[in-house]
Design a protein around this motif. Structure first.
Motif, mmCIF file in Angstrom:
data_model
loop_
_atom_site.group_PDB
_atom_site.id
_atom_site.type_symbol
_atom_site.label_atom_id
_atom_site.label_comp_id
_atom_site.label_asym_id
_atom_site.label_seq_id
_atom_site.Cartn_x
_atom_site.Cartn_y
_atom_site.Cartn_z
ATOM 1 N N GLU A 25 -3.776 4.136 -1.681
ATOM 2 C CA GLU A 25 -4.683 2.987 -1.757
ATOM 3 C C GLU A 25 -3.897 1.681 -1.648
ATOM 4 O OE1 GLU A 25 -8.219 0.948 -2.045
ATOM 5 O OE2 GLU A 25 -8.061 3.134 -1.982
ATOM 6 N N MET A 26 -2.708 1.655 -2.204
ATOM 7 C CA MET A 26 -1.878 0.452 -2.130
ATOM 8 C C MET A 26 -1.422 0.165 -0.703
ATOM 9 S SD MET A 26 0.188 0.872 -5.736
ATOM 10 C CE MET A 26 1.644 0.156 -5.109
ATOM 11 N N ARG A 28 -3.208 0.099 1.820
ATOM 12 C CA ARG A 28 -4.237 -0.737 2.456
ATOM 13 C C ARG A 28 -3.927 -2.218 2.325
ATOM 14 N NH1 ARG A 28 -9.962 1.306 0.381
ATOM 15 N NH2 ARG A 28 -10.672 -0.211 1.909
ATOM 16 N N TYR A 29 -3.243 -2.584 1.264
ATOM 17 C CA TYR A 29 -3.045 -3.997 0.954
ATOM 18 C C TYR A 29 -1.605 -4.464 1.138
ATOM 19 C CZ TYR A 29 -7.493 -2.901 -1.093
ATOM 20 O OH TYR A 29 -8.771 -2.462 -1.263
ATOM 21 N N ARG A 30 -0.727 -3.554 1.411
ATOM 22 C CA ARG A 30 0.680 -3.904 1.615
ATOM 23 C C ARG A 30 1.092 -3.553 3.037
ATOM 24 N NH1 ARG A 30 3.558 -1.538 -3.789
ATOM 25 N NH2 ARG A 30 2.555 -2.936 -5.250
ATOM 26 N N THR A 31 1.965 -4.372 3.594
ATOM 27 C CA THR A 31 2.480 -4.070 4.930
ATOM 28 C C THR A 31 3.634 -3.079 4.820
ATOM 29 O OG1 THR A 31 3.964 -5.966 4.821
ATOM 30 C CG2 THR A 31 1.817 -6.310 5.876
ATOM 31 N N ASN A 87 1.988 -3.030 10.538
ATOM 32 C CA ASN A 87 0.551 -2.985 10.259
ATOM 33 C C ASN A 87 -0.036 -1.588 10.448
ATOM 34 O OD1 ASN A 87 0.277 -5.749 9.609
ATOM 35 N ND2 ASN A 87 0.525 -6.205 11.770
#
Length: 191
Positions: A25-26, A28-31, A87
């Motif tokens: 899940e992390m 999704r928010y970290r590159t 990305n």
């Protein structure tokens, strides 16, 4: 008051599946900074090898245009693929694999020309591929030896490191992208 997440006992009771869900899940928010950094390191190694190769070969050979075009391709597409891998793009990972193949191909072309022509020069034969910095020690560069064997081996090592960085960056990017895609498909979201 301590909530369940802050309580150590509740963390010990969390299953591996819950930890895995949280780590994915992390994503999704970290590159993907690791793949990006390793890919940029590969570009740097390739650039250093290009400096050595440009300085070691003659300017009036047909390989000059080839060397320049290959280095432009590696720099431009290398940065593009590093950005894509950052990305979580599979196309970026595949592109890094192609760039690693290009670096491996460069190992078998230009550095070996330098080594074999320098051996011919040492044997007293004329050569047309070597640059002025190897033929005349007055034109040698301060940061680089005028020994063609050392330059050739150094270029081979740097190109090998660049290829290894591109492969490793692509593998990390591919692994994380596949994990993220599977997770998003399992919860019904599009990526």
């Amino acid at each position: 008051m301590i909530n369940d997440v802050e309580n150590k006992d509740s963390l010990n009771r969390m299953s591996d599946l819950e930890f895995d869900k949280n780590s994915v899940e992390m994503l999704r928010y970290r590159t993907n900074k690791l793949s990006y950094t390793i890919g940029l390191l590969g570009i740097g190694f390739s650039l250093l090898a290009a400096f050595i190769l440009f300085n070691s070969m003659a300017v009036n050979t047909p390989f000059v245009l080839f060397k320049i075009l290959i280095n432009i391709v590696i720099l431009l597409f290398g940065f593009l693929f590093c950005e894509k891998v950052k990305n979580y793009s599979l196309q970026g990972s595949y592109g890094l694999f192609v760039l690693s193949g290009l670096c491996i191909l460069r190992i078998f072309l230009l550095p070996l020309f330098i080594i074999t022509d320098y051996a011919k020069l040492q044997a007293g034969e004329a050569t047309k591929w070597l640059g002025e910095s190897l033929l005349n020690t007055n034109h040698a560069v301060a940061w680089l030896t005028s020994n063609g064997y050392v330059r050739g081996v150094l270029a081979i090592v740097l190109l090998g490191l660049a290829a290894a960085c591109f492969i490793y960056s692509g593998l990390i990017g591919m692994k994380k992208t596949i994990r993220l895609t599977k997770y998003l498909n399992s919860i019904g979201e599009k990526y």
